[in-house]
Write a protein that holds these residues in place. Structure first.
Motif, PDB file in Angstrom:
ATOM      1  N   GLN A   1       2.157   1.754  -3.480  1.00 37.66           N
ATOM      2  CA  GLN A   1       1.250   2.167  -4.371  1.00 37.66           C
ATOM      3  C   GLN A   1       1.039   3.745  -3.934  1.00 37.66           C
ATOM      4  O   GLN A   1       0.918   4.536  -5.091  1.00 37.66           O
ATOM      5  CB  GLN A   1      -0.171   1.531  -4.082  1.00 37.66           C
ATOM      6  CG  GLN A   1      -1.491   1.861  -4.824  1.00 37.66           C
ATOM      7  CD  GLN A   1      -1.096   1.970  -6.434  1.00 37.66           C
ATOM      8  OE1 GLN A   1      -0.424   0.973  -6.885  1.00 37.66           O
ATOM      9  NE2 GLN A   1      -1.453   2.646  -7.230  1.00 37.66           N
ATOM     10  N   LEU A   2       0.772   4.045  -2.820  1.00 39.12           N
ATOM     11  CA  LEU A   2       0.587   5.427  -2.486  1.00 39.12           C
ATOM     12  C   LEU A   2       1.754   6.413  -2.805  1.00 39.12           C
ATOM     13  O   LEU A   2       1.716   7.490  -3.301  1.00 39.12           O
ATOM     14  CB  LEU A   2       0.431   5.860  -0.978  1.00 39.12           C
ATOM     15  CG  LEU A   2      -1.060   5.144  -0.409  1.00 39.12           C
ATOM     16  CD1 LEU A   2      -0.968   4.999   1.145  1.00 39.12           C
ATOM     17  CD2 LEU A   2      -1.989   5.831  -0.886  1.00 39.12           C
ATOM     18  N   ARG A   3       2.847   5.988  -2.959  1.00 41.69           N
ATOM     19  CA  ARG A   3       4.289   6.723  -3.271  1.00 41.69           C
ATOM     20  C   ARG A   3       4.072   6.817  -4.866  1.00 41.69           C
ATOM     21  O   ARG A   3       4.453   8.098  -5.304  1.00 41.69           O
ATOM     22  CB  ARG A   3       5.525   6.017  -2.979  1.00 41.69           C
ATOM     23  CG  ARG A   3       5.961   6.170  -1.518  1.00 41.69           C
ATOM     24  CD  ARG A   3       7.345   5.535  -1.396  1.00 41.69           C
ATOM     25  NE  ARG A   3       7.414   5.836  -0.101  1.00 41.69           N
ATOM     26  CZ  ARG A   3       8.139   4.746   0.988  1.00 41.69           C
ATOM     27  NH1 ARG A   3       8.674   3.744   0.330  1.00 41.69           N
ATOM     28  NH2 ARG A   3       8.648   5.335   2.065  1.00 41.69           N
TER      29      ARG A   3
ATOM     30  N   ASP B   1       1.119   6.911  -6.559  1.00 42.37           N
ATOM     31  CA  ASP B   1       0.134   7.903  -6.720  1.00 42.37           C
ATOM     32  C   ASP B   1       0.597   9.525  -6.405  1.00 42.37           C
ATOM     33  O   ASP B   1       0.365  10.199  -7.379  1.00 42.37           O
ATOM     34  CB  ASP B   1      -1.178   7.661  -5.767  1.00 42.37           C
ATOM     35  CG  ASP B   1      -1.544   6.337  -6.229  1.00 42.37           C
ATOM     36  OD1 ASP B   1      -1.470   5.774  -7.144  1.00 42.37           O
ATOM     37  OD2 ASP B   1      -2.595   5.900  -5.525  1.00 42.37           O
ATOM     38  N   LYS B   2       1.500   9.404  -5.509  1.00 42.78           N
ATOM     39  CA  LYS B   2       1.902  10.920  -5.058  1.00 42.78           C
ATOM     40  C   LYS B   2       2.814  11.338  -5.996  1.00 42.78           C
ATOM     41  O   LYS B   2       2.915  12.457  -6.388  1.00 42.78           O
ATOM     42  CB  LYS B   2       2.651  10.696  -3.798  1.00 42.78           C
ATOM     43  CG  LYS B   2       3.277  11.976  -3.297  1.00 42.78           C
ATOM     44  CD  LYS B   2       4.005  11.849  -2.069  1.00 42.78           C
ATOM     45  CE  LYS B   2       4.777  13.186  -1.708  1.00 42.78           C
ATOM     46  NZ  LYS B   2       5.514  12.975  -0.592  1.00 42.78           N
TER      47      LYS B   2
ATOM     48  N   GLN C   1       0.783  -1.276  -0.011  1.00 41.38           N
ATOM     49  CA  GLN C   1       0.111   0.070  -0.024  1.00 41.38           C
ATOM     50  C   GLN C   1       0.902   1.205  -0.025  1.00 41.38           C
ATOM     51  O   GLN C   1       0.698   2.143  -0.760  1.00 41.38           O
ATOM     52  CB  GLN C   1      -0.816   0.168   1.082  1.00 41.38           C
ATOM     53  CG  GLN C   1      -2.225  -1.021   0.946  1.00 41.38           C
ATOM     54  CD  GLN C   1      -3.057  -0.737   2.335  1.00 41.38           C
ATOM     55  OE1 GLN C   1      -2.514  -0.509   3.260  1.00 41.38           O
ATOM     56  NE2 GLN C   1      -4.355  -1.217   2.029  1.00 41.38           N
ATOM     57  N   VAL C   2       1.859   1.265   1.075  1.00 46.11           N
ATOM     58  CA  VAL C   2       2.822   2.301   0.788  1.00 46.11           C
ATOM     59  C   VAL C   2       3.565   2.528  -0.528  1.00 46.11           C
ATOM     60  O   VAL C   2       3.468   3.780  -1.097  1.00 46.11           O
ATOM     61  CB  VAL C   2       3.891   2.334   2.017  1.00 46.11           C
ATOM     62  CG1 VAL C   2       4.832   3.232   1.696  1.00 46.11           C
ATOM     63  CG2 VAL C   2       3.212   2.257   3.502  1.00 46.11           C
TER      64      VAL C   2
END
Length: 161
Positions: free
Chosen positions: A55-57, A59-60, A52-53
């Motif tokens: 994926q969020l990176r 996305d960011k 998840q981290v």
């Protein structure tokens, strides 16, 4: 010749020692197995959190790109660049006719979408404005069909405590 006893005292002591060892080791063994299972579950949870981290990176990093932000503003918020004329195409048959559903729950959701097709095609800002308009209008409640009971004689105080 005398008959030999089936269990000698040595065999009896050996059986008792083995039974007590099994009884003594049963609880720690069960705890060890349950802890191993818990550790395995926590490792799986940590791996999922790492994914998840990551994926969020990603996305960011995508949101740092101005072109991606423009594309999202156009798609999600129906924004247009200066000089462009935005259009929203609406299917005249409605959303229920465009995708048939076979299950009972699908027909219920299709019926709900067909009941208010304008709501599904409105952009987000139109929905917000409609909610502001609805909040501004005051709906008067109809008069109560039953009269309120009379207050006791001499009691002029309100009952709000």
């Amino acid at each position: 010749m005398a008959a030999r006893p089936r269990f000698t005292s040595r065999a009896t002591v050996l059986v008792l020692v083995l039974c007590s060892l099994v009884a003594i080791l049963a609880y720690p063994t069960r705890q060890f197995i349950s802890q191993r299972a818990e550790i395995s579950a926590q490792r799986a949870k940590a791996d999922h959190a790492r994914q998840q981290v990551e994926q969020l990176r990603r996305d960011k990093a995508r949101w740092q790109d101005p072109e991606y932000v423009k594309a999202q503003a156009r798609a999600r918020l129906h924004y247009a660049m200066p000089g462009e004329t935005p259009y929203i195409a609406v299917d005249p048959a409605g959303p229920a006719a465009s995708r048939p559903s076979a299950s009972a729950s699908g027909t219920a959701s299709a019926a709900g979408a067909a009941a208010d097709p304008a709501k599904a095609t409105k952009p987000w800002y139109a929905s917000i404005w409609d909610s502001v308009d609805a909040a501004d209008t005051v709906a008067l409640a109809p008069a109560s069909p039953r009269p309120l009971p009379p207050s006791p004689a001499g009691d002029t105080s309100s009952h709000d405590h």
